[in-house]
Design a protein around this motif. Structure first.
Motif, PDB file in Angstrom:
ATOM      1  N   SER A  86     -11.027  18.488 -25.835  1.00 16.11           N
ATOM      2  CA  SER A  86     -10.690  18.784 -24.450  1.00 16.11           C
ATOM      3  C   SER A  86     -11.657  18.086 -23.496  1.00 16.11           C
ATOM      4  CB  SER A  86     -10.722  20.294 -24.215  1.00 16.11           C
ATOM      5  OG  SER A  86     -10.456  20.586 -22.868  1.00 16.11           O
ATOM      6  N   ARG A  87     -11.115  17.518 -22.420  1.00 14.74           N
ATOM      7  CA  ARG A  87     -11.941  16.806 -21.442  1.00 14.74           C
ATOM      8  C   ARG A  87     -11.937  17.523 -20.094  1.00 14.74           C
ATOM      9  NH1 ARG A  87      -8.920  12.768 -23.939  1.00 14.74           N
ATOM     10  NH2 ARG A  87      -7.494  12.657 -22.164  1.00 14.74           N
ATOM     11  N   VAL A  88     -11.517  18.776 -20.076  1.00 11.38           N
ATOM     12  CA  VAL A  88     -11.482  19.544 -18.827  1.00 11.38           C
ATOM     13  C   VAL A  88     -12.292  20.823 -19.004  1.00 11.38           C
ATOM     14  CG1 VAL A  88      -9.250  18.650 -18.143  1.00 11.38           C
ATOM     15  CG2 VAL A  88      -9.343  20.711 -19.509  1.00 11.38           C
ATOM     16  N   GLY A  89     -12.668  21.427 -17.897  1.00  8.95           N
ATOM     17  CA  GLY A  89     -13.432  22.664 -17.935  1.00  8.95           C
ATOM     18  C   GLY A  89     -12.551  23.880 -17.757  1.00  8.95           C
ATOM     19  N   ALA A  90     -13.181  24.973 -17.401  1.00 11.23           N
ATOM     20  CA  ALA A  90     -12.446  26.221 -17.196  1.00 11.23           C
ATOM     21  C   ALA A  90     -11.594  26.121 -15.933  1.00 11.23           C
ATOM     22  CB  ALA A  90     -13.424  27.389 -17.074  1.00 11.23           C
ATOM     23  N   THR A 103     -21.342  23.008 -11.531  1.00 11.87           N
ATOM     24  CA  THR A 103     -21.926  23.116 -12.867  1.00 11.87           C
ATOM     25  C   THR A 103     -23.197  23.961 -12.814  1.00 11.87           C
ATOM     26  OG1 THR A 103     -23.153  21.061 -12.508  1.00 11.87           O
ATOM     27  CG2 THR A 103     -21.017  20.901 -13.608  1.00 11.87           C
ATOM     28  N   THR A 104     -23.592  24.483 -13.941  1.00 17.09           N
ATOM     29  CA  THR A 104     -24.812  25.279 -14.042  1.00 17.09           C
ATOM     30  C   THR A 104     -25.700  24.700 -15.128  1.00 17.09           C
ATOM     31  OG1 THR A 104     -23.719  26.792 -15.594  1.00 17.09           O
ATOM     32  CG2 THR A 104     -23.715  27.408 -13.256  1.00 17.09           C
ATOM     33  N   ILE A 105     -26.990  24.853 -14.965  1.00 20.77           N
ATOM     34  CA  ILE A 105     -27.964  24.376 -15.949  1.00 20.77           C
ATOM     35  C   ILE A 105     -28.179  25.474 -16.987  1.00 20.77           C
ATOM     36  CG2 ILE A 105     -30.301  23.519 -16.286  1.00 20.77           C
ATOM     37  CD1 ILE A 105     -30.262  22.568 -13.384  1.00 20.77           C
ATOM     38  N   ASP A 106     -28.023  25.131 -18.235  1.00 22.18           N
ATOM     39  CA  ASP A 106     -28.118  26.111 -19.313  1.00 22.18           C
ATOM     40  C   ASP A 106     -29.524  26.697 -19.385  1.00 22.18           C
ATOM     41  OD1 ASP A 106     -27.373  27.657 -21.379  1.00 22.18           O
ATOM     42  OD2 ASP A 106     -27.260  26.074 -22.875  1.00 22.18           O
ATOM     43  N   TRP A 107     -29.603  27.942 -19.823  1.00 23.81           N
ATOM     44  CA  TRP A 107     -30.893  28.652 -19.870  1.00 23.81           C
ATOM     45  C   TRP A 107     -31.559  28.557 -21.243  1.00 23.81           C
ATOM     46  CZ3 TRP A 107     -30.932  32.294 -23.692  1.00 23.81           C
ATOM     47  CH2 TRP A 107     -29.683  32.718 -24.165  1.00 23.81           C
ATOM     48  N   LYS A 108     -30.940  27.885 -22.208  1.00 18.98           N
ATOM     49  CA  LYS A 108     -31.448  27.926 -23.589  1.00 18.98           C
ATOM     50  C   LYS A 108     -32.655  27.018 -23.825  1.00 18.98           C
ATOM     51  CE  LYS A 108     -27.001  29.137 -25.626  1.00 18.98           C
ATOM     52  NZ  LYS A 108     -25.930  28.747 -26.573  1.00 18.98           N
ATOM     53  N   ASP A 109     -33.003  26.143 -22.890  1.00 20.90           N
ATOM     54  CA  ASP A 109     -34.137  25.225 -23.044  1.00 20.90           C
ATOM     55  C   ASP A 109     -34.027  24.393 -24.310  1.00 20.90           C
ATOM     56  OD1 ASP A 109     -35.338  25.987 -20.670  1.00 20.90           O
ATOM     57  OD2 ASP A 109     -36.475  27.608 -21.596  1.00 20.90           O
ATOM     58  N   ARG A 127     -37.645  24.834 -12.561  1.00 20.06           N
ATOM     59  CA  ARG A 127     -37.589  24.488 -11.138  1.00 20.06           C
ATOM     60  C   ARG A 127     -36.202  23.981 -10.755  1.00 20.06           C
ATOM     61  NH1 ARG A 127     -42.665  22.244 -12.418  1.00 20.06           N
ATOM     62  NH2 ARG A 127     -41.740  20.145 -12.472  1.00 20.06           N
ATOM     63  N   LEU A 128     -35.597  23.198 -11.639  1.00 19.95           N
ATOM     64  CA  LEU A 128     -34.259  22.683 -11.349  1.00 19.95           C
ATOM     65  C   LEU A 128     -33.234  23.808 -11.256  1.00 19.95           C
ATOM     66  CD1 LEU A 128     -34.138  19.486 -13.602  1.00 19.95           C
ATOM     67  CD2 LEU A 128     -34.187  19.580 -11.108  1.00 19.95           C
ATOM     68  N   ARG A 129     -33.354  24.794 -12.153  1.00 22.35           N
ATOM     69  CA  ARG A 129     -32.432  25.941 -12.093  1.00 22.35           C
ATOM     70  C   ARG A 129     -32.585  26.683 -10.766  1.00 22.35           C
ATOM     71  NH1 ARG A 129     -34.510  27.211 -17.204  1.00 22.35           N
ATOM     72  NH2 ARG A 129     -33.274  26.382 -18.927  1.00 22.35           N
ATOM     73  N   LYS A 130     -33.829  26.874 -10.356  1.00 20.62           N
ATOM     74  CA  LYS A 130     -34.095  27.609  -9.120  1.00 20.62           C
ATOM     75  C   LYS A 130     -33.481  26.876  -7.924  1.00 20.62           C
ATOM     76  CE  LYS A 130     -38.172  29.305  -8.741  1.00 20.62           C
ATOM     77  NZ  LYS A 130     -39.642  29.405  -8.536  1.00 20.62           N
ATOM     78  N   TRP A 131     -33.676  25.563  -7.837  1.00 22.94           N
ATOM     79  CA  TRP A 131     -33.131  24.820  -6.709  1.00 22.94           C
ATOM     80  C   TRP A 131     -31.615  24.687  -6.806  1.00 22.94           C
ATOM     81  CZ3 TRP A 131     -35.023  24.014  -2.225  1.00 22.94           C
ATOM     82  CH2 TRP A 131     -36.416  24.008  -2.031  1.00 22.94           C
ATOM     83  N   GLN A 132     -31.113  24.585  -8.020  1.00 20.03           N
ATOM     84  CA  GLN A 132     -29.666  24.505  -8.180  1.00 20.03           C
ATOM     85  C   GLN A 132     -28.999  25.785  -7.705  1.00 20.03           C
ATOM     86  OE1 GLN A 132     -27.392  25.986 -10.512  1.00 20.03           O
ATOM     87  NE2 GLN A 132     -25.672  24.570 -10.322  1.00 20.03           N
ATOM     88  N   GLU A 133     -29.629  26.939  -7.948  1.00 21.28           N
ATOM     89  CA  GLU A 133     -29.107  28.219  -7.480  1.00 21.28           C
ATOM     90  C   GLU A 133     -29.189  28.325  -5.967  1.00 21.28           C
ATOM     91  OE1 GLU A 133     -27.182  31.744  -8.050  1.00 21.28           O
ATOM     92  OE2 GLU A 133     -27.691  30.241  -9.570  1.00 21.28           O
ATOM     93  N   ARG A 134     -30.212  27.734  -5.377  1.00 23.19           N
ATOM     94  CA  ARG A 134     -30.384  27.809  -3.924  1.00 23.19           C
ATOM     95  C   ARG A 134     -29.361  26.947  -3.185  1.00 23.19           C
ATOM     96  NH1 ARG A 134     -37.013  27.270  -3.531  1.00 23.19           N
ATOM     97  NH2 ARG A 134     -37.492  29.405  -4.219  1.00 23.19           N
TER      98      ARG A 134
END
Length: 331
Positions: A86-90, A103-109, A127-134
């Motif tokens: 599949s080449r599409v998302g939800a 898109t969201t940055i995964d939390w699994k590191d 830091r990227l997750r924090k700014w992406q959420e903002r």
């Protein structure tokens, strides 16, 4: 040896004549088919094949043969193959302020190969997750919507309502936000009222008491806000049918199907006489269940029924007396 050879030649000639006759019949049939009008066919004689062709069984005429396949060009035979190819998302959803398109940055590191990343990379990803959420919300309206939709999702999960109710509640809140109905009211109050309206619209029996238990606002504010947005948005709400509460209350009280059937009968009979008008549907259903439990020898106390229905014992006693009098039953 001569006789069998002549017999074989004769048989071959006879078979050839039969084939020729069949060919003539087929040619005539084809000529007749060309003269037929597909609109004159009986729809019951038409068959849709697995390839999507629509054919007339009696004549074999193909009515439709060009079918557009909306599916992908690849084939998959199990869930893992579908996920890999599949080449599409939800699909988009109204339950998220951005409709689920960001898109969201995964939390699994972990990297793309599933290996743990270094501590330096972990701090960078944090830091990227924090700014992406903002930056997901660009103005106060989107922040309002994000908080309200998260509240709707939280309360819907606590109530155990299906996904469709969350979608409808999100749409109602978006309409209220576009019409500027939020001004002067709390976000929690409007989001709770939107969820209650969605439950009623989808036919999911949830009372104001149950909604207020999972909300951060009281019952009076929920009712007042619900009446306001339903009037301003023109939401057509039918009165709640008390019979919709019977299965859930009976299940919590561990009553049999016989009691449920009798309770529904009591509600139908007494509602036809006009006793339901102006009454609380939860209290009416609770009184019918209490009366049915007595009639079916599965006695439950008024206190037990009142706790499940979240009404007072006085309400049950009053509705119970009205119902048995209407049914012509002497207590």
């Amino acid at each position: 040896m001569t006789r069998p050879t002549r017999q074989r030649d004769h048989d071959r000639q006879r078979v050839g004549d039969e084939d020729a006759e069949e060919d003539e019949i087929d040619i005539e049939a084809v000529e007749d088919i060309d003269e037929l009008d597909p609109e004159d066919f009986d729809p019951e004689d038409l068959t849709r094949t697995a390839d999507g062709e629509l054919i007339h069984e009696e004549t074999g005429m193909i009515i439709e043969d060009e079918q557009i396949d909306p599916g992908p060009e690849w084939r998959a035979f199990n869930h893992n193959e579908r996920q890999e190819k599949s080449r599409v998302g939800a699909p988009t959803t109204k339950t998220m302020h951005d409709k689920g398109l960001t898109t969201t940055i995964d939390w699994k590191d972990k990297d793309a190969y599933g290996r743990s990343i270094s501590s330096k990379k972990r701090s960078q990803m944090h830091r990227l997750r924090k700014w992406q959420e903002r930056i997901r919300t660009k103005d106060a309206g989107e922040r309002n919507l994000q908080f309200a939709l998260s509240e709707i999702d939280r309360m819907a999960s606590a109530l155990g309502v299906p996904r469709s109710v969350r979608e409808v509640a999100s749409v109602i809140y978006r309409q209220a936000l576009n019409e500027d109905l939020i001004r002067g009211r709390s976000i929690e109050g409007v989001s709770t009222a939107a969820l209650y309206a969605a439950c009623r619209k989808e036919g999911i029996p949830r009372s104001l008491e149950e909604i207020s238990e999972v909300s951060r606002v009281d019952r009076k504010e929920i009712g007042r806000t619900y009446r306001y947005i339903s009037q301003e948005l023109g939401l057509e709400m039918r009165p709640v049918d008390p019979k919709k509460y019977v299965p859930r209350f009976s299940s919590e009280l561990e009553l049999s199907e016989e009691v449920q059937s009798k309770a529904n009968e009591i509600i139908e009979t007494t509602a036809e006489q006009g006793l339901l008008s102006g009454k609380s549907p939860t209290g009416y259903a609770a009184a019918a269940i209490y009366a049915a439990s007595l009639l079916c020898n599965e006695k439950k106390t008024q206190r037990e029924v009142a706790d499940v229905a979240q009404v007072t014992e006085v309400t049950i006693r009053n509705r119970y007396q009205e119902q048995i009098e209407a049914m012509g039953i002497h207590s």
